[in-house]
Design a protein around this motif. Sequence first.
Motif, mmCIF file in Angstrom:
data_model
loop_
_atom_site.group_PDB
_atom_site.id
_atom_site.type_symbol
_atom_site.label_atom_id
_atom_site.label_comp_id
_atom_site.label_asym_id
_atom_site.label_seq_id
_atom_site.Cartn_x
_atom_site.Cartn_y
_atom_site.Cartn_z
ATOM 1 N N LEU A 258 25.311 -54.356 85.636
ATOM 2 C CA LEU A 258 24.126 -54.950 85.393
ATOM 3 C C LEU A 258 23.711 -54.544 84.706
ATOM 4 C CD1 LEU A 258 22.974 -58.358 85.118
ATOM 5 C CD2 LEU A 258 22.630 -57.623 87.606
ATOM 6 N N GLN A 275 29.607 -62.172 76.624
ATOM 7 C CA GLN A 275 29.998 -61.089 77.499
ATOM 8 C C GLN A 275 29.491 -59.615 76.670
ATOM 9 O OE1 GLN A 275 34.091 -61.208 78.532
ATOM 10 N NE2 GLN A 275 33.585 -59.176 79.068
ATOM 11 N N LYS A 278 30.971 -55.543 81.958
ATOM 12 C CA LYS A 278 32.180 -56.440 83.443
ATOM 13 C C LYS A 278 32.143 -55.544 84.549
ATOM 14 C CE LYS A 278 36.451 -57.978 81.732
ATOM 15 N NZ LYS A 278 37.670 -57.394 81.158
ATOM 16 N N SER A 291 33.993 -59.532 87.721
ATOM 17 C CA SER A 291 32.906 -59.810 87.161
ATOM 18 C C SER A 291 32.474 -59.618 85.801
ATOM 19 C CB SER A 291 31.785 -58.648 88.636
ATOM 20 O OG SER A 291 30.776 -59.580 88.027
ATOM 21 N N ILE A 293 29.501 -60.433 83.117
ATOM 22 C CA ILE A 293 27.990 -59.809 82.915
ATOM 23 C C ILE A 293 28.282 -60.854 80.848
ATOM 24 C CG2 ILE A 293 26.482 -58.416 82.315
ATOM 25 C CD1 ILE A 293 27.342 -56.126 84.096
ATOM 26 N N GLN A 302 24.933 -62.598 86.191
ATOM 27 C CA GLN A 302 26.584 -61.624 86.521
ATOM 28 C C GLN A 302 27.280 -63.007 87.405
ATOM 29 O OE1 GLN A 302 26.532 -58.031 87.570
ATOM 30 N NE2 GLN A 302 29.177 -57.942 87.877
#
Length: 327
Positions: A258, A275, A278, A291, A293, A302
């Motif tokens: 992140l 996006q 990740k 997950s 971001i 996120q």
Amino acid sequence: MPATMSSHGYDSGKASPGKLRRLKELLLKDDNRTCADCGAPEPKWASANIGVFICLKCCGVHRSLGTHISKVLSVSLDDWTDDQIDSMIEVGGNSSANAIYEASIPAGFSKPGPDSGYEERSHFIRSKYELQEFLKPSLRIISFSAQRNSSVQSYDSRTSQKMVGMVEFIGLMKVKVIKGTDLAIRDMLSSDPYVILTIGQQRVKTKVIKSNLNPVWDEELMLSVPESYGALKLQVFDHDTFSADDIMGEAEIDIQPLVTAAMAHEDVGFVEDMQIGKWLASSDNALLKDSIIRIVDGSVKQEVSLKLQNVESGEIELELEWMPLDQ
């Protein structure tokens, strides 16, 4: 006197529109247009229990004191309760608070300024609120033995604070604790769960939800991200009235994806939703799925779904949002 100036307790309900308007009006008073601790213009943060408006740089130090000393909230980004706003109004603002907390500043002592470094800022704020060095002696909560050994205590505390104070923050992270699913039973038939998040020396906590193994918190918590950050640690506990709270699982969140993605897309105000990163699920982490971001409405967010570790069952859903220091 304690660091908390007001006698109000805090409930979990959101403030009414009328109370929020009074908070904004309080902020617009002349003495509240500058930070109570360093004098920086246009503070956007407040210590709800002390009753002062502060700037972002001083906000980071206040967070490090712990919420038992200073409960930090953003005037515009956080949810306030009526009682918290009443506490601010009761104190009356920065001038009234400083008349107490800075009543006995030694002659020749200089407060930090808007451009002061973290170490100078931290030393002053800790001295002011945690050690209460500038209160009138009659108001300080300190035992006779502590007074007798004050010179030794002062030296030791300042030495340790110098080590702790060498912290710089690179941004803020808003964590929305959304919900839990299939949490473990720790009482007879259910549990009273709450979540604690920890990064560095900062620790924040959600409200307790009674008798619910599938709780919905939808609660936003704010953390400052230090330059040398580690994992964001999440723990779920069952609240007990007459004994120690029981652990209901834990997980660690790697925030590096992140932070890296956010730093690479600093100017997202005019970027379309997309996006940008990740965090991959693997056997080495607690992720239930990858997950993602994304840039969403000009913010870097996120979504995180976690399988709680060291417990028989339980999942937690979060949303992380990166916030630059100048926001």
